[in-house]
Enzyme design. Structure first.
Site, PDB file in Angstrom:
ATOM      1  N   LYS A   1       5.381   1.713  -3.076  1.00  0.00           N
ATOM      2  CA  LYS A   1       5.278   3.068  -3.638  1.00  0.00           C
ATOM      3  C   LYS A   1       5.553   2.968  -5.126  1.00  0.00           C
ATOM      4  O   LYS A   1       6.232   2.049  -5.583  1.00  0.00           O
ATOM      5  CB  LYS A   1       6.325   3.987  -2.981  1.00  0.00           C
ATOM      6  CG  LYS A   1       6.042   5.450  -3.123  1.00  0.00           C
ATOM      7  CD  LYS A   1       5.062   5.959  -2.074  1.00  0.00           C
ATOM      8  CE  LYS A   1       4.674   7.405  -2.345  1.00  0.00           C
ATOM      9  NZ  LYS A   1       3.845   7.954  -1.269  1.00  0.00           N
TER      10      LYS A   1
ATOM     11  N   THR B   1      -4.720  13.402   5.006  1.00  0.00           N
ATOM     12  CA  THR B   1      -3.306  13.557   5.362  1.00  0.00           C
ATOM     13  C   THR B   1      -3.087  14.868   6.113  1.00  0.00           C
ATOM     14  O   THR B   1      -2.433  14.905   7.160  1.00  0.00           O
ATOM     15  CB  THR B   1      -2.410  13.489   4.111  1.00  0.00           C
ATOM     16  OG1 THR B   1      -2.749  12.309   3.381  1.00  0.00           O
ATOM     17  CG2 THR B   1      -0.946  13.454   4.479  1.00  0.00           C
TER      18      THR B   1
ATOM     19  N   GLY C   1      -2.802   8.152  -4.342  1.00  0.00           N
ATOM     20  CA  GLY C   1      -2.149   9.341  -4.904  1.00  0.00           C
ATOM     21  C   GLY C   1      -0.923   9.757  -4.109  1.00  0.00           C
ATOM     22  O   GLY C   1      -0.650   9.254  -3.034  1.00  0.00           O
ATOM     23  N   ASP C   2      -0.180  10.670  -4.682  1.00  0.00           N
ATOM     24  CA  ASP C   2       0.953  11.335  -4.023  1.00  0.00           C
ATOM     25  C   ASP C   2       1.173  12.604  -4.854  1.00  0.00           C
ATOM     26  O   ASP C   2       0.242  13.066  -5.542  1.00  0.00           O
ATOM     27  CB  ASP C   2       2.192  10.417  -4.005  1.00  0.00           C
ATOM     28  CG  ASP C   2       3.326  10.961  -3.117  1.00  0.00           C
ATOM     29  OD1 ASP C   2       3.249  10.808  -1.893  1.00  0.00           O
ATOM     30  OD2 ASP C   2       4.287  11.556  -3.647  1.00  0.00           O
TER      31      ASP C   2
ATOM     32  N   LYS D   1       0.863  -1.181   0.000  1.00  0.00           N
ATOM     33  CA  LYS D   1       0.000   0.000   0.000  1.00  0.00           C
ATOM     34  C   LYS D   1       0.893   1.223   0.000  1.00  0.00           C
ATOM     35  O   LYS D   1       1.825   1.335   0.798  1.00  0.00           O
ATOM     36  CB  LYS D   1      -0.875  -0.008   1.272  1.00  0.00           C
ATOM     37  CG  LYS D   1      -1.876   1.109   1.325  1.00  0.00           C
ATOM     38  CD  LYS D   1      -3.176   0.726   0.665  1.00  0.00           C
ATOM     39  CE  LYS D   1      -4.019   1.919   0.284  1.00  0.00           C
ATOM     40  NZ  LYS D   1      -3.634   2.613  -0.962  1.00  0.00           N
TER      41      LYS D   1
ATOM     42  N   GLN E   1       7.210   3.910   3.911  1.00  0.00           N
ATOM     43  CA  GLN E   1       5.813   3.487   3.934  1.00  0.00           C
ATOM     44  C   GLN E   1       5.610   2.218   4.768  1.00  0.00           C
ATOM     45  O   GLN E   1       4.565   2.049   5.400  1.00  0.00           O
ATOM     46  CB  GLN E   1       5.356   3.256   2.491  1.00  0.00           C
ATOM     47  CG  GLN E   1       3.852   3.216   2.302  1.00  0.00           C
ATOM     48  CD  GLN E   1       3.237   4.600   2.183  1.00  0.00           C
ATOM     49  OE1 GLN E   1       3.752   5.443   1.479  1.00  0.00           O
ATOM     50  NE2 GLN E   1       2.129   4.817   2.863  1.00  0.00           N
TER      51      GLN E   1
ATOM     52  N   LYS F   1       5.418   3.425   8.388  1.00  0.00           N
ATOM     53  CA  LYS F   1       4.239   4.279   8.539  1.00  0.00           C
ATOM     54  C   LYS F   1       2.974   3.422   8.594  1.00  0.00           C
ATOM     55  O   LYS F   1       2.137   3.576   9.479  1.00  0.00           O
ATOM     56  CB  LYS F   1       4.169   5.228   7.335  1.00  0.00           C
ATOM     57  CG  LYS F   1       2.970   6.149   7.349  1.00  0.00           C
ATOM     58  CD  LYS F   1       2.824   6.906   6.033  1.00  0.00           C
ATOM     59  CE  LYS F   1       4.124   7.582   5.641  1.00  0.00           C
ATOM     60  NZ  LYS F   1       3.938   8.546   4.536  1.00  0.00           N
TER      61      LYS F   1
ATOM     62  N   ASN G   1      -2.394  18.959  -2.091  1.00  0.00           N
ATOM     63  CA  ASN G   1      -3.397  18.272  -1.278  1.00  0.00           C
ATOM     64  C   ASN G   1      -3.081  18.350   0.213  1.00  0.00           C
ATOM     65  O   ASN G   1      -3.932  18.734   1.021  1.00  0.00           O
ATOM     66  CB  ASN G   1      -3.502  16.811  -1.745  1.00  0.00           C
ATOM     67  CG  ASN G   1      -4.374  15.988  -0.818  1.00  0.00           C
ATOM     68  OD1 ASN G   1      -3.893  15.357   0.110  1.00  0.00           O
ATOM     69  ND2 ASN G   1      -5.678  16.035  -1.032  1.00  0.00           N
TER      70      ASN G   1
ATOM     71  N   SER H   1      -7.006   5.614   3.661  1.00  0.00           N
ATOM     72  CA  SER H   1      -7.053   4.716   2.504  1.00  0.00           C
ATOM     73  C   SER H   1      -7.437   3.306   2.950  1.00  0.00           C
ATOM     74  O   SER H   1      -8.210   2.620   2.278  1.00  0.00           O
ATOM     75  CB  SER H   1      -5.690   4.670   1.802  1.00  0.00           C
ATOM     76  OG  SER H   1      -5.549   5.763   0.922  1.00  0.00           O
TER      77      SER H   1
HETATM   78  P1  NDP Z   1       0.577  17.664  -4.509  1.00  0.00           P
HETATM   79  O1  NDP Z   1       1.070  17.312  -5.847  1.00  0.00           O
HETATM   80  O2  NDP Z   1      -0.867  17.825  -4.277  1.00  0.00           O
HETATM   81  O3  NDP Z   1       1.298  18.997  -4.001  1.00  0.00           O
HETATM   82  C1  NDP Z   1       2.673  19.090  -3.892  1.00  0.00           C
HETATM   83  C2  NDP Z   1       3.008  20.490  -3.470  1.00  0.00           C
HETATM   84  O4  NDP Z   1       4.387  20.551  -3.134  1.00  0.00           O
HETATM   85  C3  NDP Z   1       2.788  21.517  -4.564  1.00  0.00           C
HETATM   86  O5  NDP Z   1       2.476  22.753  -3.993  1.00  0.00           O
HETATM   87  C4  NDP Z   1       4.148  21.551  -5.235  1.00  0.00           C
HETATM   88  O6  NDP Z   1       4.423  22.738  -5.945  1.00  0.00           O
HETATM   89  C5  NDP Z   1       5.054  21.435  -4.042  1.00  0.00           C
HETATM   90  N1  NDP Z   1       6.338  20.861  -4.467  1.00  0.00           N
HETATM   91  C6  NDP Z   1       6.535  19.670  -5.076  1.00  0.00           C
HETATM   92  N2  NDP Z   1       7.828  19.501  -5.353  1.00  0.00           N
HETATM   93  C7  NDP Z   1       8.431  20.615  -4.913  1.00  0.00           C
HETATM   94  C8  NDP Z   1       9.765  21.029  -4.898  1.00  0.00           C
HETATM   95  N3  NDP Z   1      10.741  20.279  -5.438  1.00  0.00           N
HETATM   96  N4  NDP Z   1      10.043  22.238  -4.342  1.00  0.00           N
HETATM   97  C9  NDP Z   1       9.070  23.004  -3.806  1.00  0.00           C
HETATM   98  N5  NDP Z   1       7.771  22.639  -3.799  1.00  0.00           N
HETATM   99  C10 NDP Z   1       7.474  21.466  -4.340  1.00  0.00           C
HETATM  100  O7  NDP Z   1       1.186  16.532  -3.533  1.00  0.00           O
HETATM  101  P2  NDP Z   1       0.732  16.139  -2.056  1.00  0.00           P
HETATM  102  O8  NDP Z   1       0.238  17.337  -1.336  1.00  0.00           O
HETATM  103  O9  NDP Z   1      -0.119  14.953  -2.146  1.00  0.00           O
HETATM  104  O10 NDP Z   1       2.124  15.664  -1.416  1.00  0.00           O
HETATM  105  C11 NDP Z   1       2.988  16.540  -0.701  1.00  0.00           C
HETATM  106  C12 NDP Z   1       3.893  15.720   0.206  1.00  0.00           C
HETATM  107  O11 NDP Z   1       3.111  14.943   1.121  1.00  0.00           O
HETATM  108  C13 NDP Z   1       4.792  14.710  -0.507  1.00  0.00           C
HETATM  109  O12 NDP Z   1       6.010  14.591   0.190  1.00  0.00           O
HETATM  110  C14 NDP Z   1       4.018  13.410  -0.360  1.00  0.00           C
HETATM  111  O13 NDP Z   1       4.857  12.275  -0.459  1.00  0.00           O
HETATM  112  C15 NDP Z   1       3.471  13.577   1.041  1.00  0.00           C
HETATM  113  N6  NDP Z   1       2.317  12.756   1.384  1.00  0.00           N
HETATM  114  C16 NDP Z   1       1.160  12.818   0.658  1.00  0.00           C
HETATM  115  C17 NDP Z   1       0.074  12.054   1.020  1.00  0.00           C
HETATM  116  C18 NDP Z   1      -1.246  12.163   0.319  1.00  0.00           C
HETATM  117  O14 NDP Z   1      -2.212  11.577   0.808  1.00  0.00           O
HETATM  118  N7  NDP Z   1      -1.357  12.911  -0.773  1.00  0.00           N
HETATM  119  C19 NDP Z   1       0.153  11.088   2.127  1.00  0.00           C
HETATM  120  C20 NDP Z   1       1.385  11.160   2.877  1.00  0.00           C
HETATM  121  C21 NDP Z   1       2.421  11.952   2.484  1.00  0.00           C
HETATM  122  P3  NDP Z   1       4.426  22.742  -7.550  1.00  0.00           P
HETATM  123  O15 NDP Z   1       2.996  22.763  -7.930  1.00  0.00           O
HETATM  124  O16 NDP Z   1       5.168  23.977  -7.907  1.00  0.00           O
HETATM  125  O17 NDP Z   1       5.155  21.492  -7.980  1.00  0.00           O
END
Ligand code: NDP
Length: 446
Positions: A127, A211, A166-167, A91, A112, A115, A242, A378
């Site tokens: 992943k 999250t 998603g991620d 997962k 993961q 976690k 997200n 999830s």
């Molecule tokens: P999204 O794609 O929805 O959002 C990612 C955000 O982070 C965007 O604002 C993006 O900006 C920014 N970002 C991505 N890469 C960079 C970078 N190199 N430098 C600066 N900003 C960056 O992803 P999520 O919100 O889902 O995921 C964010 C984090 O949370 C990740 O580390 C993910 O692994 C973790 N996570 C997510 C979960 C989930 O349920 N979605 C669960 C657990 C952890 P831009 O649009 O400019 O790329």
């Protein structure tokens, strides 16, 4: 410092996986926590148990050809790392971002495992993703990419085998296209094969929010150990995707004030408190850059250079990506009086930053504990799919809150038990590891 009995394990990981810096970082952090565990339970060193945990059960790398809107053929690379299934089906999410490579997917898959173990639910760790860049692509291009990606991946999935979500770069739209193609290829309406689905076709209420909300519940509980909470606190949340959006929403609900958020082009500061409806419209509806916020809100400014962590705050919640908060940033936050840091993203703080926070006595919630609410919900989605049921938002959020409080308390109790009270990094790594190690021991050498 790593225990000498674990040094050969780490040396083998580094030798076997050359050039995979993020994977090395994630394994080093976990192994550094395990010294006191193997001192107490030397049997965990038997049967190469820890070596097996560090080696994925299966890694799939594949070509993803698709046709763009101009009729040109594009080629991307797809990945799925099925890391550990001792506790349940693999997962973990899918990440679509140009920086994706096998080392990034392995670091995420490794984190993961622990976690998912911390949630107490029956899910293993995995992943996946692709170096595909969704930015600026039309809906049609996103759909054709997702269909091609699933055309290969579907043979490795199943509700009892491997269940992606998603991620970064993969939200509700992408999960819809991926599920549609899976259904078409298999001729099965197997809702439990993907999570993060839309409500119209088997999704769970509160999964989108889970999250971010979960991370805030975790930090609220940490603050509670010092007799305080979010009310009246200034918070900075990096990212505007997200996780960031629903982190901001819950902090505001609990009476905190979020004054800054970001994307990869820069950050915005709004001292009057972020207007979340505007952020949602910009990021979720229009899919624009966060700089648009400052263009439309007179109380805000957009900062293109420098670090969002320069903005003074009581609570910092890095929610964008790995290694976004450096040692230098940690020093600035500490000098500005930060009380708590909760990682919404995976491994956003560098090892140096983590060390500074722990030394300074800052409440520090590591990602594998603080952001586990997404995967936990999830698993609740899988439960609803298996029983052909659909829970209310309140019921699901209540379960999420219970799970996050449980994770917090488990980490705190484990840290205490191992003589490091308040060290949630040790607590999370050890508690997650022990659950996986017990299951692996019972299952024999496989
Ligand atoms: P999204 O794609 O929805 O959002 C990612 C955000 O982070 C965007 O604002 C993006 O900006 C920014 N970002 C991505 N890469 C960079 C970078 N190199 N430098 C600066 N900003 C960056 O992803 P999520 O919100 O889902 O995921 C964010 C984090 O949370 C990740 O580390 C993910 O692994 C973790 N996570 C997510 C979960 C989930 O349920 N979605 C669960 C657990 C952890 P831009 O649009 O400019 O790329």
């Amino acid at each position: 410092m790593i225990d000498e009995k674990l040094e050969p394990v780490l040396a083998q990981v580094l030798r076997r996986n050359p050039g995979e810096a993020e994977f090395h970082q994630a394994v080093t952090e976990v192994l550094e926590s395990l010294g006191p565990v193997v001192a107490k339970r030397p049997d965990y060193l038997d049967h190469a148990l820890i070596e097996r945990i560090c080696e994925p059960e299966r890694q799939v790398i594949f070509r993803v050809p698709w046709v763009d809107d101009r009729g040109d053929v594009q080629i991307n690379r797809g990945f799925r790392v099925q890391f550990n299934s001792a506790l349940g089906p693999y997962k973990g999410g899918l990440r679509f971002h140009p920086s994706v490579n096998i080392g990034i997917i392995k670091f995420l898959g490794f984190e993961q495992i622990f976690k998912n173990a911390l949630t107490g639910l029956p899910i293993g760790g995995g992943k996946g993703g692709s170096d595909f860049d969704p930015k600026g692509r039309s809906d049609g291009e996103i759909m054709r990419f997702c269909q091609s990606y699933m055309t290969e991946l579907h043979r490795h999935l199943g509700e009892y085998t491997d269940v992606p979500a998603g991620d970064i770069g993969v939200g509700g739209r992408e999960i819809g296209y991926l599920f549609g193609q899976y259904k078409r290829l298999t001729n099965r309406y197997e809702a439990g094969v993907l999570t993060g689905k839309g409500l119209a076709y088997g999704g769970s209420r509160a999964r989108t929010e889970a999250t971010g909300y979960g991370a805030v519940y975790f930090v609220e509980r940490m603050l509670g150990t010092r007799g305080t909470g979010f009310a009246g606190k200034r918070a900075v949340v990096s990212g505007s995707g997200n996780v960031a959006i629903y982190t901001i929403e819950k902090i505001e609900e609990l009476g905190g004030k979020v004054i800054a958020c970001s994307d990869s082009n820069g950050y915005i500061v709004d001292e009057s408190g972020i207007d979340l409806d505007l952020v949602k419209e910009i990021k979720e509806v229009r899919r624009e850059r966060i700089s648009q916020y400052a263009a439309r809100q007179s109380s805000a400014r957009f900062v293109e250079t420098g670090s969002i962590w320069d903005v003074p705050c009581d609570v910092a919640m890095p929610s964008a990506t790995q290694n976004e908060l450096t040692g230098k940033d940690a020093r600035t936050l500490i000098a500005n009086g930060v009380i708590a840091v909760g990682e919404g993203a995976n491994m956003p703080s560098t090892p140096e930053a983590v060390r500074f926070f722990l030394e300074a006595g800052v409440l520090f919630g590591p990602g594998k504990a603080a952001n586990a609410g997404g995967v936990a919900t999830s698993a609740l989605e899988m439960q609803q799919n298996a029983s052909r049921d659909s829970w209310t938002f309140e019921q699901t959020e209540r379960r999420l809150a219970e799970i996050m409080h449980g994770i917090h308390d488990t980490c705190a109790a484990t840290a205490e038990e191992y003589g490091r009270p308040g060290d949630y990094v040790l607590g999370a790594n050890v508690a997650g590891f022990v659950r996986v190690a017990e299951a692996m021991t019972a299952l024999g050498v496989i």
